[in-house]
Design an enzyme around this catalytic site. Structure first.
Site, short mmCIF file in Angstrom:
data_model
loop_
_atom_site.label_atom_id
_atom_site.label_comp_id
_atom_site.label_asym_id
_atom_site.label_seq_id
_atom_site.Cartn_x
_atom_site.Cartn_y
_atom_site.Cartn_z
CD GLU A 92 12.17 -26.01 10.48
OE1 GLU A 92 10.99 -26.37 10.69
OE2 GLU A 92 12.98 -25.81 11.39
CG HIS A 97 21.47 -31.79 16.00
ND1 HIS A 97 20.64 -32.59 16.76
CD2 HIS A 97 21.01 -30.53 16.16
CE1 HIS A 97 19.73 -31.84 17.36
NE2 HIS A 97 19.93 -30.59 17.01
#
Lengths: 365, 446
Positions: free
Chosen positions: A127, A197
């Site tokens: 990322e 999530h």
């Protein structure tokens, strides 16, 4: 049932920049577009006792002011926005983990075939690399649309977003900027996403001058203009006018407070004004304060934990601006100060009953 | 039932089908097991070492004995050198044959940087600027690499690459303006000293967070590749910064996305006080390049021609083949890390003196020029005098200049000033009206 909310973070761009179906941006957009997919909503499923959806979709009446429309769910409308951008801006590229085959949420389906593998491509799984790379693309003058697979995984790129993207224009005296960068990421709870999530990290970014944070929601399936159109940033939208209580939310939580408004009307005879904040930073103080001056009461609700959440910023500002108009303490109905739990999600989220109860208490104050 | 349960555990660990002793499930489990056995019987016999592994993750042969790959750190990647410490070309076929004028330019830029370093270092000691970082000992890496680039190539740096700007013609006045943060500073006085940047010279503004520029440089190189305009990106960083996660990100992205970029590592032996044996245990930085599938080389950073040759060739191939190159320039940080550091606290003066007196990029190039009769004592004296004058004049001009207008504190956060910032700006202005005597307004532009 599918997509509901969309969350964007953008960097040091113009306040007039747009977010929806087009980003022909000359401006910094660290956009985090958040997608909620809820697999637990099948009404026919009898065996699995997964908790039902904590909100109901309400489609907006079809708008024709932007030309012909088409039925799209959120991920299709994201694809449509990306499609429009790639078509109008030859420098624009889309990249991230697994975007080439269409993305794990299908937001980039078909784009690689249509625009080429040099414009829609996978990156290594990293990322900080994705955001750093995107900044570089934007610094060189091209349009970069980066995807972070879940907002929960944006933290490895926090340094690149906060220390680099957000400060590029300022620190260079406007010699360099990464205004052409947008970061999209799925955001918010999904019913069973647990700790990593489900997160709503907007408040971490709201403390960072130089980026723009945007969250849009859309009903499961809505009429969406096919051609490019813009929704201005830093403007909240009054979805429903009311006179007794102002309710502010963003993303999926807008669905929740819309329902709460209906319940409050029906059960308490209370008229709620429902506002979708849309842009977290820089936010639309004027629309919110105008509403509170009228209603005298404010409820802010978000999924993220309450302490240091963005509701605190709104609450404090409204208190400062509307002190003489407030008839009850400002109420924050938010997630608890815990990590986002798996099996306890139904108890964790600030659902309509928690919001309804807060409205009741404010009215009776 | 216990047997079935055991079978289930054996055959389907992790599968969600749970075995509450139904006959149907038992049957299915038996089939599953039988299938597994048949599968094993049908498998081709593993016959010889000629069979190729089919794993998608690597292209390699099988090996039938256990052996770990050993790093080679004793005899590492060799250091490429063009001239020796006396300025003699070692292998004539490697002589870049740079014309006299350009060699003199190399020398003058290196020494001008050195002069500027000395004056600004002193000025910090006297409290006239807040901070400074010298380039002592690394002048050759800057000038040699900058000379091998095209002026249109984009430079991403760390903070110890002022020589690259110097080579590209950044005026002394602008170096000084940045360090003094005066009204002439292109950066509007917002960053600490030595955080230079120049749009015109394609030198991306320096920022303090280490290694963040590395993946950014890869992204910029990708954008240049798509433009197809024969431009490359060079990205400088120290060996300490190479330990950051962003370095890993940048190398890997540049390789997998086939970016025309040169990663230029200045390995000067120290990251502030941390020596390299606490920074890494492999063969320096160059040895990591092949691990990323990247063409790599190690050069003598005190040999301006070696640096030049390596950069020149890396640039040519990076653009022609769209692939990244890694150059590790071995050098020594002669100065303190910064003006906030006293390096005698962690290394010996003798060690520093060796590099300063015996193996310095400036003296090596001077030997080379002297041997050709291009430079003598007289030229040296005159140039010292002139360069000092140039620097001092710029220094005095910069010191006399006012600071930028205070309202520049609010612009460029975003391209346009949002309403909340406008309000904060007005609030500061109102505050200053009332309390102006408590602020140093006289040294700022109106």
């Amino acid at each position: 049932m599918a997509a509901v909310a969309r969350f964007l973070v953008r960097a040091s761009g113009s306040s007039k920049a747009s977010i929806t179906n087009v980003s022909n941006g000359v401006h910094s957009k660290v956009g985090v577009s958040l997608l909620r997919v809820s697999s637990g909503f099948n009404p026919h499923a009898k065996t699995q006792k997964r908790h039902a959806a904590h909100f109901t979709f309400q489609a907006e009446p079809a708008q024709t002011k932007y030309g012909p429309t088409q039925k799209m769910n959120l991920f299709q409308s994201v694809t449509s926005a990306l499609d429009n951008t790639l078509a109008s801006d030859p420098t624009a590229v889309i990249f991230g983990e697994d975007v080439a085959f269409g993305g794990v949420f299908r937001c980039t389906v078909g784009l690689r075939d249509k625009y080429g593998k040099d414009r829609v491509f996978n990156t290594p799984l990293c990322e900080q690399g994705i955001v750093g790379f995107g900044i570089g693309v934007a610094v060189a003058g091209a349009t970069a649309i980066a995807e972070i697979q879940f907002a929960d995984y944006i933290y490895p790129a926090f340094d690149q977003i906060v220390n680099e993207a957000a400060k590029y224009r300022y620190r260079s005296g406007n010699l360099f900027d990464c205004g052409n960068l947008t970061i999209r990421a799925p955001w918010g709870c999904v019913g069973h996403g647990s700790l990593y999530h489900s997160q709503s990290p907007e408040a971490f970014f709201a403390h960072c001058p130089g980026i723009k944070v945007v969250i849009l929601y859309r009903a499961a399936v809505d009429q969406v203009p096919v051609e490019a159109y813009h929704i201005p940033l830093s403007e909240a939208e009054v979805l429903q006018e009311g006179s007794d209580v102002t309710m502010v939310a963003w993303g999926t939580q807008v669905h929740v407070i819309k329902e709460v408004a209906a319940m409050a009307q029906e059960k308490l005879g209370v008229s709620c004004e429902v506002i979708d904040l849309q842009t977290i930073l820089p936010w639309d103080t004027e629309t919110i304060c105008k509403s509170v001056v009228k209603t005298g009461r404010l409820l802010i609700s978000h999924e993220a934990p309450v302490t240091g959440g963005f509701a605190a910023e709104i609450s404090s500002t409204v208190q400062e601006e509307c002190f003489l108009n407030l008839e009850a303490p400002i109420s924050r109905v938010c997630g608890y100060d815990t990590p986002f739990p798996h099996i306890f999600e139904p108890f964790y989220i600030p659902d309509k009953w928690k919001c309804f109860d807060a409205v009741k208490r404010m009215i009776n104050y | 039932m216990a047997a079935i349960g055991g079978l289930r555990r054996l055959c389907s660990i992790g599968l969600s089908a749970v075995s509450q002793n139904s006959g149907l499930k038992a049957l299915r489990l038996c089939q599953y097991r039988a299938f597994g056995v048949n599968g094993a019987l049908r498998q081709q016999p593993f016959d010889s070492p000629t069979e190729k592994p089919q794993f998608p993750g690597a292209s390699a042969d099988f090996v039938d004995h256990l052996e770990f790959i050993q790093p080679n750190v004793i005899s590492g990647i060799p250091v490429y050198r063009v001239m020796d410490r006396q300025g003699q070309i070692i292998n004539p076929s490697e002589d870049p044959q740079i014309p006299k004028e350009e060699v003199l330019n190399f020398y003058q830029k290196m020494t001008l940087l050195n002069t500027m370093d000395r004056i600004l270092y002193e000025s910090q000691r006297q409290g006239r600027i807040s901070f400074y970082m010298t380039n002592y000992g690394e002048e050759g890496t800057h000038i040699g690499s900058a000379a091998a680039l095209d002026p249109n190539d984009i430079v991403f740096g760390q903070y110890r690459e002022a020589g690259v700007l110097m080579y590209r013609g950044f005026p002394l006045d602008l170096f000084m303006a940045q360090c003094y943060a005066n009204a002439d500073d292109l950066g509007k006085g917002r960053q600490m000293p030595v955080h230079y940047g120049s749009k015109d010279l394609n030198f991306v503004t320096i920022s303090s967070p280490l290694a963040t520029q590395i993946p950014q440089a890869a992204g910029a190189a990708y954008a240049l590749k798509r433009e197809n305009v024969n431009r490359a990106v060079i990205c400088y960083f120290g060996e300490g910064a190479a330990s950051e996660g962003d370095a890993h990100a940048g190398f890997n992205f540049a390789a997998t996305l086939e970016c025309p970029i040169i990663f230029f590592c200045r390995n000067n032996g120290y990251a502030i006080s941390t020596p390299t044996n606490e920074q890494y245990r492999g063969d320096g930085i160059a040895a990591r390049g092949p691990g990323y599938g990247m063409m790599s080389i190690r050069v003598d950073g005190n040999d301006v021609f070696a640096v030049y040759n390596a950069t020149k060739e890396a640039r040519r191939r990076a653009i022609a083949e769209n692939q990244p190159f890694l150059i590790e320039a071995m050098t020594y940080r002669i100065g303190h890390h910064s003006t906030s550091d006293d390096s005698s606290a962690y290394r010996s003066v003798d060690e520093v003196n060796y590099w300063d007196k015996q193996d310095h990029p400036i003296s090596r190039l001077r030997h080379y020029m002297t041997a050709r009769g291009w430079w003598g004592e007289e030229e040296e004296r005159a140039w010292r005098k002139q360069s000092r004058k140039l620097v001092m004049e710029a220094f005095e001009r910069a010191e006399r200049r006012l600071k930028p207008r205070p309202e520049l504190l609010f612009s460029d956060v975003y391209q346009e000033i949002p309403s909340n910032l406008e309000k904060q700006k007005e609030s500061l202005w109102r505050h200053l009206q009332q309390y102006k005597e408590h602020y140093p307004l006289d040294v700022y532009d109106k």
